[in-house]
Design a protein around this motif. Sequence first.
Motif, PDB file in Angstrom:
ATOM      1  N   ALA A   1      -9.591   0.941  11.340  1.00  0.00           N
ATOM      2  CA  ALA A   1     -10.754   1.781  11.388  1.00  0.00           C
ATOM      3  C   ALA A   1     -10.395   2.920  10.824  1.00  0.00           C
ATOM      4  O   ALA A   1     -11.210   3.607  10.204  1.00  0.00           O
ATOM      5  N   PHE A   2      -8.959   3.428  10.696  1.00  0.00           N
ATOM      6  CA  PHE A   2      -8.719   4.703  10.187  1.00  0.00           C
ATOM      7  C   PHE A   2      -7.598   4.696   9.143  1.00  0.00           C
ATOM      8  O   PHE A   2      -7.300   5.855   8.532  1.00  0.00           O
ATOM      9  N   LEU A   3      -6.725   3.668   9.212  1.00  0.00           N
ATOM     10  CA  LEU A   3      -5.552   4.079   8.492  1.00  0.00           C
ATOM     11  C   LEU A   3      -5.270   3.184   6.991  1.00  0.00           C
ATOM     12  O   LEU A   3      -4.548   3.710   6.193  1.00  0.00           O
TER      13      LEU A   3
ATOM     14  N   SER B   1      -3.298   9.731   5.379  1.00  0.00           N
ATOM     15  CA  SER B   1      -2.225  10.326   4.987  1.00  0.00           C
ATOM     16  C   SER B   1      -1.003   9.526   5.301  1.00  0.00           C
ATOM     17  O   SER B   1      -0.696   9.000   6.134  1.00  0.00           O
ATOM     18  N   ASP B   2       0.078   9.881   4.428  1.00  0.00           N
ATOM     19  CA  ASP B   2       1.380   9.215   4.670  1.00  0.00           C
ATOM     20  C   ASP B   2       1.811   9.579   6.267  1.00  0.00           C
ATOM     21  O   ASP B   2       2.479   8.999   6.874  1.00  0.00           O
TER      22      ASP B   2
ATOM     23  N   LEU C   1       1.047  -1.191  -0.019  1.00  0.00           N
ATOM     24  CA  LEU C   1       0.040  -0.034  -0.030  1.00  0.00           C
ATOM     25  C   LEU C   1       0.846   1.271  -0.036  1.00  0.00           C
ATOM     26  O   LEU C   1       0.508   2.250  -0.461  1.00  0.00           O
ATOM     27  N   GLU C   2       2.054   1.233   0.704  1.00  0.00           N
ATOM     28  CA  GLU C   2       2.822   2.313   0.615  1.00  0.00           C
ATOM     29  C   GLU C   2       3.432   2.537  -0.644  1.00  0.00           C
ATOM     30  O   GLU C   2       3.803   3.627  -1.007  1.00  0.00           O
TER      31      GLU C   2
END
Length: 276
Positions: free
Chosen positions: A181-183, A187-188, A110-111
């Motif tokens: 839930a959030f990542l 944002s990076d 994903l990165e």
Amino acid sequence: MKQPELGKKISELRKQKGFTQEDLVERCNINVRTIQRIEAGEVSPRSYTLKLILGALGYDLNQMKQEFDWHEKNAIQPPKHFSKIMNLAFWIGIVFVIAISLNVFVEIMLELEPKLESKEGFGFHLSEGLYTTLQFVCAICAFFFYFGFFAAGKALKNSLLIVSSILFMVVEITNFSISGAFLYDASDSAGLYFGIISMIFYGCVGIPFGIGILKLNKHIGQYATIIGIFTIILYAMMITVILIFMVLFMWLPVMVLQLILLYKIREYVLKASNHE
């Protein structure tokens, strides 16, 4: 002093002296049937009778009491359903290692996703639902894996292993819950900050966990010492953050060693408790 341990001890002392049961009867003037029933663990002798028997065997009653008090204090008493808990922790631990290895791969991909998409024929995509599911699976597996070490700590009276296992369960569930839930589309910079904070928390919990494993050496031996040292090194590197790439290479072997340790603990506790 409880039976049948007391009867076994008296029988052992008698044989060390080279006495038959009849010889012991002659020396303490107690019915042979009474001696037989005491040694068989069928009855518990009164203090006066026990004192006569031990006197005939040249053994001090107070020493006997001290030995039994120490034995009862240090006896291994595994929690209820210990074998099932450890089996579950071991097999789910295998799933945990696979799931978190996959999760590391996903996080790296994903990165790199923007860079891969810029190259013709390359790309990587994982839906948010699958990503969240993977985090949930990691959290549940982590809980059961470290619950196995919690049960081991209870059985072996290792308070540091108990506390650090509980903290690990809390940290793992919190980490994967926040990730799920959030990542996914964070944002990076948010992902970076969360990663740094997570590593520090893991390091702070993992070092005492490693020390708790070290303390198992009196039960498991050198294997626990080796795993404890590697565990401490792994989580010490996490605290530094800058050694993240070394952590990635070292994490999998340490987890496999911890899985084997769970199995060894189970075998040791069950053998020792049956012996007791």
